[in-house]
Scaffold this motif. Structure first.
Motif, PDB file in Angstrom:
ATOM      1  N   SER A  73       1.092  -1.193   0.263  1.00 41.47           N
ATOM      2  CA  SER A  73       0.308   0.004  -0.310  1.00 41.47           C
ATOM      3  C   SER A  73       0.611   0.687  -0.058  1.00 41.47           C
ATOM      4  O   SER A  73       0.435   1.957   0.723  1.00 41.47           O
ATOM      5  CB  SER A  73      -1.073  -0.296   0.828  1.00 41.47           C
ATOM      6  OG  SER A  73      -1.761  -1.307   1.324  1.00 41.47           O
ATOM      7  N   LYS A  75       2.392   4.950  -0.585  1.00 44.59           N
ATOM      8  CA  LYS A  75       1.234   4.961  -0.970  1.00 44.59           C
ATOM      9  C   LYS A  75       1.088   6.642  -2.350  1.00 44.59           C
ATOM     10  O   LYS A  75       0.029   6.388  -3.023  1.00 44.59           O
ATOM     11  CB  LYS A  75       1.695   7.131  -0.524  1.00 44.59           C
ATOM     12  CG  LYS A  75       0.191   8.429  -0.198  1.00 44.59           C
ATOM     13  CD  LYS A  75       0.987   9.594   0.725  1.00 44.59           C
ATOM     14  CE  LYS A  75       0.111  10.584   0.672  1.00 44.59           C
ATOM     15  NZ  LYS A  75      -0.382  10.686  -0.281  1.00 44.59           N
ATOM     16  N   ILE A  78      -0.844   3.830  -5.040  1.00 39.10           N
ATOM     17  CA  ILE A  78      -1.930   4.122  -4.998  1.00 39.10           C
ATOM     18  C   ILE A  78      -2.488   5.142  -5.351  1.00 39.10           C
ATOM     19  O   ILE A  78      -3.258   6.173  -5.745  1.00 39.10           O
ATOM     20  CB  ILE A  78      -2.632   4.117  -3.333  1.00 39.10           C
ATOM     21  CG1 ILE A  78      -2.224   2.654  -3.126  1.00 39.10           C
ATOM     22  CG2 ILE A  78      -4.089   4.401  -3.226  1.00 39.10           C
ATOM     23  CD1 ILE A  78      -2.758   2.766  -1.431  1.00 39.10           C
ATOM     24  N   LYS A  82      -5.629   6.108  -8.798  1.00 35.48           N
ATOM     25  CA  LYS A  82      -6.164   6.779  -8.561  1.00 35.48           C
ATOM     26  C   LYS A  82      -5.866   8.097  -9.606  1.00 35.48           C
ATOM     27  O   LYS A  82      -7.490   7.882 -10.247  1.00 35.48           O
ATOM     28  CB  LYS A  82      -6.098   7.326  -6.830  1.00 35.48           C
ATOM     29  CG  LYS A  82      -6.980   6.387  -6.362  1.00 35.48           C
ATOM     30  CD  LYS A  82      -6.988   7.431  -4.862  1.00 35.48           C
ATOM     31  CE  LYS A  82      -7.219   6.635  -3.346  1.00 35.48           C
ATOM     32  NZ  LYS A  82      -7.357   7.340  -2.332  1.00 35.48           N
TER      33      LYS A  82
END
Ligand SMILES: *Cc1c(COP(=O)(O)O)cnc(C)c1O
Length: 431
Positions: A73, A75, A78, A82
């Motif tokens: 995960s 950052k 991610i 997105k």
């Protein structure tokens, strides 16, 4: 064996999955067949931790089989996913994203003068084989016993009887006509390599190798062995293919070829290069890559290849690997853990050998470090299964097979690794 640990939900999910998904899993090693018990179903991940469907939290040594170099995960990854997802999910047409990641990959792997993106490691190695055959106009392939190159027909081949013989299929469904085109010889065996070239050299399109083997445990090549591959291939007009699907961006930023300073003709990448999304890449010498369609006659294609989201995730990871000192730190921490592991094993009269490069390591229940598949097979595999189960009880998630490598992340702190070594001590005492 799972006494004391809650696994009710995982067990139930596995049971249900088996009704709908072949074997209950979408890739065989996940089913825990070689270590026994039932697989853990996961729900969430953070840093070096995994969270399962029963509320257990594990220290993870699998890292999704490589991609989680910076921990789960991440950052930036991610955010990249997105951002791209809100812009566009897929076109099936070229994007700037592909150009961006191609430049980064080439920068880290200078031997890859041109690349092509695909969707898995299997696709990458398969495409390398076709390209090598098309380019050299020869059909035979040399591979090494215990190296895994994905589930490609001509690479899913085991050794025939005796050295330097033609292979036999490793699975029903692979025609013998095809497996016979693959010559399988033991890893690190120069004599067998020489014999194979002597016998079949003129027909050999390529030698494919994991330049550090990660699919029979972690096995380092002898430098003179890699040199021999280069020399004989040059002599006979065969190509050298480095399958760095596991080692690329893992043992060093530029893979094993950076460590050993060799430039293969072709390289296959996967696992890490997509930052956790399904991406494969192959590439190599310009004049060879120029033979691929549409510029050349050798066909290879992919509807969703270079998918913008997958590529953005990959680029987001690769950009963060710019500073090579990451790999020194990973190795330093990993060594610390392995030294502790060996110490507690020794205390409990258990023979243990280990090896590590960058953020990838392996350990064996054997006195000496294995040099090939046969020697791994002679290590104490049963002890590995018991150790695996014991560690799982301690909430430490190791690869569920003695023939896999382990993966570290920058989130595995010294404290966490010392805790894992303490758990190992406890498990060694009980097995
Ligand atoms: C995992 C792996 C492959 C296959 O990659 P997939 O993405 O599973 O198809 C090929 N070669 C090596 C060295 C691997 O570790």
């Amino acid at each position: 064996m799972t006494f004391g640990m809650k696994t009710k939900n995982s067990k139930e999910l596995f049971k249900k999955s088996k009704e709908h998904i072949a074997g209950g899993v979408n890739s065989p090693v996940r089913a825990f067949k070689s270590v026994g018990g039932t697989p853990i179903f996961f729900r969430k991940s953070r840093d070096c931790y995994l969270y399962d469907e029963d509320g257990n939290k594990y220290i993870d040594f699998v890292g999704s089989w490589g991609p989680m170099v910076l921990g789960h995960s991440n950052k930036q990854i991610i955010d990249a996913i997105k951002k791209q997802a809100t812009r566009a999910i897929s076109f099936g047409a070229p994007t700037k994203n592909e150009l961006e990641i191609a430049k980064i990959i080439k920068n880290y792997f200078p031997s890859m003068e041109k690349i092509r993106m695909v969707n898995s490691g299997t696709e990458a190695t398969m495409s390398c084989i076709r390209l090598a055959r098309g380019y050299t106009k020869k059909n035979k392939i040399i591979k090494f016993i215990g190296c895994y190159h994905g589930h490609v027909d001509s690479l899913l081949v085991k050794a025939g009887s005796g050295l330097a013989t033609l292979g036999i299929p490793d699975s029903p469904g692979i025609p013998e006509e095809l497996s016979k085109l693959t010559i399988t010889i033991p890893y690190n065996d120069k004599e067998a390599l020489i014999a194979a070239f002597k016998k079949y050299g003129k027909e050999v399109a390529a030698v494919i190798i994991e330049p550090i083997a990660g699919n029979m445990g972690f096995i380092e090549p002898e430098i003179t062995f890699l040199e021999k591959i280069n020399q004989l291939s040059r002599e006979y007009g065969s190509l050298v293919i480095y399958d760095e699907v596991m080692t690329g961006f893992r043992v060093a930023r530029g893979g094993a070829q950076e460590l050993y300073k060799f430039k293969p003709d072709l390289t296959a990448l996967g696992k890490i290069v997509g930052g956790g999304l399904p991406v494969g890449v192959y590439g190599g010498k310009r004049e060879i890559m120029d033979k691929i369609a549409p510029d050349g006659p050798i066909y290879q294609a992919g509807t969703l290849s270079g998918n913008p989201i997958a590529v953005s995730a990959g680029a987001a990871l690769l950009k963060q690997l710019k500073d090579k000192s990451i790999y020194k730190d990973l190795e330093k921490n990993g060594k610390l853990f392995l030294e502790l592991l060996a110490e507690v094993a020794d205390k409990n009269n258990i023979p243990l050998s280990y090896n590590i490069k960058g953020g990838m390591f392996g350990f064996f229940f054997s006195r000496g470090l294995p040099k090939n598949f046969e020697e791994v097979n002679n290590s104490d595999l049963d002890l590995f299964s018991r150790f695996f189960q014991g560690m799982l009880q301690e909430k430490i998630y190791l690869p569920p097979s003695a023939f896999e490598s382990c993966f570290l992340s920058t989130k595995h702190s010294k404290e966490i690794l010392m805790k894992a070594a303490k758990s190992a001590d406890k498990v060694f005492k009980s097995i």
